[in-house]
Design a protein around this motif. Structure first.
Motif, PDB file in Angstrom:
ATOM      1  N   ARG B  23       0.820  -1.205   0.000  1.00 30.55           N
ATOM      2  CA  ARG B  23       0.000   0.000   0.000  1.00 30.55           C
ATOM      3  C   ARG B  23       0.856   1.259   0.000  1.00 30.55           C
ATOM      4  N   ALA B  24       0.323   2.327  -0.578  1.00 29.01           N
ATOM      5  CA  ALA B  24       0.952   3.636  -0.408  1.00 29.01           C
ATOM      6  C   ALA B  24       0.768   4.053   1.041  1.00 29.01           C
ATOM      7  N   SER B  25       1.578   5.018   1.476  1.00 30.01           N
ATOM      8  CA  SER B  25       1.507   5.415   2.880  1.00 30.01           C
ATOM      9  C   SER B  25       0.120   5.925   3.254  1.00 30.01           C
ATOM     10  N   ASP B  26      -0.619   6.472   2.275  1.00 28.22           N
ATOM     11  CA  ASP B  26      -1.941   7.024   2.598  1.00 28.22           C
ATOM     12  C   ASP B  26      -3.082   6.158   2.066  1.00 28.22           C
ATOM     13  N   ASP B  27      -2.803   4.882   1.857  1.00 30.32           N
ATOM     14  CA  ASP B  27      -3.860   3.960   1.413  1.00 30.32           C
ATOM     15  C   ASP B  27      -4.513   3.256   2.599  1.00 30.32           C
ATOM     16  N   LEU B  28      -5.833   3.115   2.505  1.00 25.64           N
ATOM     17  CA  LEU B  28      -6.547   2.248   3.442  1.00 25.64           C
ATOM     18  C   LEU B  28      -6.428   0.807   2.946  1.00 25.64           C
ATOM     19  N   ARG B  29      -6.641  -0.141   3.834  1.00 24.24           N
ATOM     20  CA  ARG B  29      -6.794  -1.519   3.377  1.00 24.24           C
ATOM     21  C   ARG B  29      -8.137  -1.621   2.642  1.00 24.24           C
ATOM     22  N   PRO B  30      -8.333  -2.677   1.838  1.00 27.37           N
ATOM     23  CA  PRO B  30      -9.633  -2.817   1.171  1.00 27.37           C
ATOM     24  C   PRO B  30     -10.741  -2.891   2.220  1.00 27.37           C
ATOM     25  N   PHE B  31     -11.889  -2.253   1.935  1.00 27.68           N
ATOM     26  CA  PHE B  31     -12.964  -2.256   2.919  1.00 27.68           C
ATOM     27  C   PHE B  31     -14.323  -2.457   2.267  1.00 27.68           C
ATOM     28  N   LYS B  32     -15.275  -2.817   3.119  1.00 28.64           N
ATOM     29  CA  LYS B  32     -16.635  -3.102   2.673  1.00 28.64           C
ATOM     30  C   LYS B  32     -17.565  -2.841   3.857  1.00 28.64           C
ATOM     31  N   ILE B  33     -18.654  -2.132   3.625  1.00 28.26           N
ATOM     32  CA  ILE B  33     -19.620  -1.865   4.701  1.00 28.26           C
ATOM     33  C   ILE B  33     -21.022  -2.234   4.211  1.00 28.26           C
ATOM     34  N   GLU B  34     -21.769  -2.925   5.065  1.00 28.29           N
ATOM     35  CA  GLU B  34     -23.163  -3.255   4.754  1.00 28.29           C
ATOM     36  C   GLU B  34     -24.064  -2.838   5.913  1.00 28.29           C
ATOM     37  N   ALA B  35     -25.249  -2.358   5.578  1.00 28.89           N
ATOM     38  CA  ALA B  35     -26.226  -1.958   6.607  1.00 28.89           C
ATOM     39  C   ALA B  35     -27.361  -2.955   6.649  1.00 28.89           C
ATOM     40  N   GLY B  36     -27.907  -3.162   7.857  1.00 26.31           N
ATOM     41  CA  GLY B  36     -29.110  -3.988   7.994  1.00 26.31           C
ATOM     42  C   GLY B  36     -28.878  -5.450   7.680  1.00 26.31           C
ATOM     43  N   VAL B  37     -27.943  -6.072   8.372  1.00 21.35           N
ATOM     44  CA  VAL B  37     -27.591  -7.458   8.075  1.00 21.35           C
ATOM     45  C   VAL B  37     -28.208  -8.458   9.057  1.00 21.35           C
ATOM     46  N   LEU B  38     -28.721  -7.962  10.176  1.00 22.08           N
ATOM     47  CA  LEU B  38     -29.309  -8.866  11.174  1.00 22.08           C
ATOM     48  C   LEU B  38     -30.812  -8.632  11.270  1.00 22.08           C
ATOM     49  N   ALA B 231     -18.265   5.398   2.138  1.00 19.49           N
ATOM     50  CA  ALA B 231     -18.713   3.996   2.120  1.00 19.49           C
ATOM     51  C   ALA B 231     -19.857   3.758   3.118  1.00 19.49           C
ATOM     52  N   GLN B 232     -19.827   4.470   4.254  1.00 21.87           N
ATOM     53  CA  GLN B 232     -20.923   4.371   5.231  1.00 21.87           C
ATOM     54  C   GLN B 232     -22.231   4.813   4.577  1.00 21.87           C
ATOM     55  N   LYS B 233     -22.162   5.974   3.905  1.00 18.82           N
ATOM     56  CA  LYS B 233     -23.365   6.520   3.275  1.00 18.82           C
ATOM     57  C   LYS B 233     -23.859   5.604   2.170  1.00 18.82           C
ATOM     58  N   GLU B 234     -22.918   5.086   1.381  1.00 20.76           N
ATOM     59  CA  GLU B 234     -23.306   4.186   0.288  1.00 20.76           C
ATOM     60  C   GLU B 234     -23.996   2.931   0.823  1.00 20.76           C
ATOM     61  N   ALA B 235     -23.537   2.466   1.983  1.00 19.19           N
ATOM     62  CA  ALA B 235     -24.144   1.265   2.583  1.00 19.19           C
ATOM     63  C   ALA B 235     -25.611   1.519   2.921  1.00 19.19           C
ATOM     64  N   ILE B 236     -25.907   2.703   3.457  1.00 15.98           N
ATOM     65  CA  ILE B 236     -27.291   3.024   3.827  1.00 15.98           C
ATOM     66  C   ILE B 236     -28.135   3.275   2.578  1.00 15.98           C
ATOM     67  N   ILE B 237     -27.539   3.939   1.607  1.00 14.15           N
ATOM     68  CA  ILE B 237     -28.266   4.181   0.352  1.00 14.15           C
ATOM     69  C   ILE B 237     -28.582   2.851  -0.332  1.00 14.15           C
ATOM     70  N   LYS B 238     -27.616   1.931  -0.291  1.00 10.34           N
ATOM     71  CA  LYS B 238     -27.830   0.621  -0.919  1.00 10.34           C
ATOM     72  C   LYS B 238     -28.977  -0.128  -0.235  1.00 10.34           C
ATOM     73  N   ARG B 239     -29.079   0.038   1.080  1.00  9.09           N
ATOM     74  CA  ARG B 239     -30.109  -0.669   1.831  1.00  9.09           C
ATOM     75  C   ARG B 239     -31.478  -0.008   1.697  1.00  9.09           C
ATOM     76  N   TYR B 240     -31.499   1.333   1.678  1.00  5.36           N
ATOM     77  CA  TYR B 240     -32.778   2.046   1.784  1.00  5.36           C
ATOM     78  C   TYR B 240     -33.094   3.007   0.637  1.00  5.36           C
ATOM     79  N   GLY B 241     -32.095   3.394  -0.137  1.00  2.51           N
ATOM     80  CA  GLY B 241     -32.335   4.362  -1.205  1.00  2.51           C
ATOM     81  C   GLY B 241     -33.084   3.716  -2.356  1.00  2.51           C
ATOM     82  N   ASP B 242     -33.499   4.503  -3.319  1.00  2.00           N
ATOM     83  CA  ASP B 242     -34.296   3.935  -4.419  1.00  2.00           C
ATOM     84  C   ASP B 242     -33.399   3.368  -5.520  1.00  2.00           C
TER      85      ASP B 242
END
Ligand SMILES: [Zn+2]
Lengths: 189, 242
Positions: B23-38, B231-242
């Motif tokens: 990774r570059a010094s300013d890279d995050l590790r790969p990530f994934k967020i999902e909302a409403g899984v339980l 990614a947090q916002k995208e997770a909620i939009i994916k779960r609830y947005g149109d």
């Protein structure tokens, strides 16, 4: 303002300004800016100048006027039956805090009620509508509608659940006792 | 383990770096967020960041049965951070230890400024953070996932708090330290912010950094927060947005 009815917004998203609109349900006033509190869709009421959000998620179960609640009668006094509220119908979530409700004798049924013990007894399961919020944990309730009232009556003699025999009366299948109730059209049994 | 750095990975780097995972010094590790899984929780979220796997369940606002904890004018926000016994290589003793208790406390403090607790007097909002697999940076991962789970529960908030750490490893200030980097690392700076206003709700610093390095780490962590916020916002939009 660019906000439109039906637009999907997230907590903190800007919706308008308080100079133009009143911040209504699920919004907050952030120093003159109206923002959403939850994930949901915008509802813009231009006539009444109100912005509110219709949540897309489930919502915390807070009681408000008009909510139909279910619960159990805990006490029947002369003028007032008390009810421990179990939850809001149509909301699977548990109540945010414990609420108790009071049904005044004038709110028990549509017509004149002479004796409240002919309407409710301790242990009855009741559907009722919220008419007034009093403080943090108290509400006034009414059952003066067809689909409100007792949905399961408990026999005062032997605590068994009773069978409906006519519009106003229930019968205990165990001990044969007959009692009066304000019976809901949704009576179970 | 030998990591083979391909040209493809190296070319991706915006800043040259000698990080083991390329990774570059300013890279995050790969990530994934999902909302409403339980299904059973009032709100929930799942987050992966590198080798971290974190599940969060939210219950409430609901009735608080412990009267001495009850607040007359607001809800209490109770967080419980827990590492599953199988989350680390050496099986961890189940149950809360000092570290878990500390992280539970700072998580609650990091999230609280965003939540309208005053709307729910006398009730409790319970946030359960379960680390299923741990690979460095779990406290930040827990905070980021918890905010999504709170939004999923319809809890009123002014913003979604997001967290990310930067630190110093092998003499270099880097973003989002992996477990290996953290183990030999010289410093770790976990940061939580409310991204809309930039307000910092958590700032810890562990290890030794010059003031210049600290500032660099802080800015890097905030940039990382902004990426995770998206990614947090995208997770909620994916779960609830149109
Ligand atoms: Zn009986």
């Amino acid at each position: 303002m660019k906000t439109k009815t039906g637009a999907f917004v997230l907590p903190g998203d800007a919706l308008g300004v308080t100079e133009e609109y009143d911040p209504a349900e699920w919004t907050f006033d952030d120093d003159g800016k109206i923002r959403s509190l939850v994930a949901g869709t915008v509802s813009l009421d231009s006539k009444n100048k109100r912005i509110s959000i219709v949540p897309k998620t489930s919502s915390p179960a807070v009681l408000k006027n008009g909510d139909v609640v279910y619960g159990q009668i805990s006490e029947v006094r002369g003028q007032r039956a008390l009810m421990r509220i179990g939850g809001i119908k149509d909301n699977k979530r548990g109540l945010v805090t414990n609420f108790s409700g009071g049904i005044h004798i004038s709110q028990a049924d549509k017509g004149y009620v002479a004796k409240l013990t002919d309407e409710f007894r301790i242990g009855d399961l009741v559907d009722a509508k919220v008419t007034k919020i009093i403080g943090l944990d108290n509400v006034d309730l009414t059952t003066a509608e067809n689909e409100l009232g007792v949905v399961k009556a408990m026999c005062t003699n032997c605590r068994a659940y009773m069978k409906q025999i006519n519009k106003k009366e229930v019968l205990c299948p165990r001990c044969g006792r007959k009692e009066g109730r304000k019976i809901s059209s949704k009576y179970e049994g | 383990m030998i990591t083979i750095l391909t040209n493809k990975i190296l070319n991706k780097s915006s800043t040259p770096s000698k990080r083991a995972d390329g990774r570059a010094s300013d890279d995050l590790r790969p990530f994934k967020i999902e909302a409403g899984v339980l299904e059973r929780a009032d709100g929930s979220a799942y987050l992966e960041l590198g080798g971290n796997k974190v599940m969060v369940a939210v219950y409430g606002p609901r009735e608080l049965h412990i009267r001495r904890l009850m607040q007359p004018d607001r809800a209490v926000l109770r967080c419980r951070y827990n590492m599953a016994p199988f989350s680390v290589d050496d099986r961890k003793r189940p149950g809360p230890d000092r570290r878990s208790i500390e992280i539970s406390k700072i998580t609650s403090e990091a999230i609280m400024p965003a939540v309208f607790l005053e709307r729910f007097p006398r009730s409790t909002i319970d946030v359960f953070i379960e680390v299923l697999e741990a690979e460095g940076g779990t406290r930040c991962a827990g905070i980021t996932a918890a905010s999504v789970a709170l939004a999923d529960a319809g809890v009123p908030m002014r913003d979604l708090v997001v967290a990310c750490a930067a630190g110093k490893s092998d003499g270099e200030v880097v973003l989002d330290l992996s477990e290996a980097e953290d183990k030999d690392g010289e410093a770790d700076v976990p940061v939580a912010i409310m991204p809309r206003t930039g307000e910092i709700t958590l700032l810890q610093s562990d290890g030794h950094l010059t003031s210049e390095e600290f500032e660099k780490a802080l800015n890097m962590a905030i940039d990382g927060c902004m990426k995770l916020s998206k990614a947090q916002k995208e997770a909620i939009i994916k779960r609830y947005g149109d």
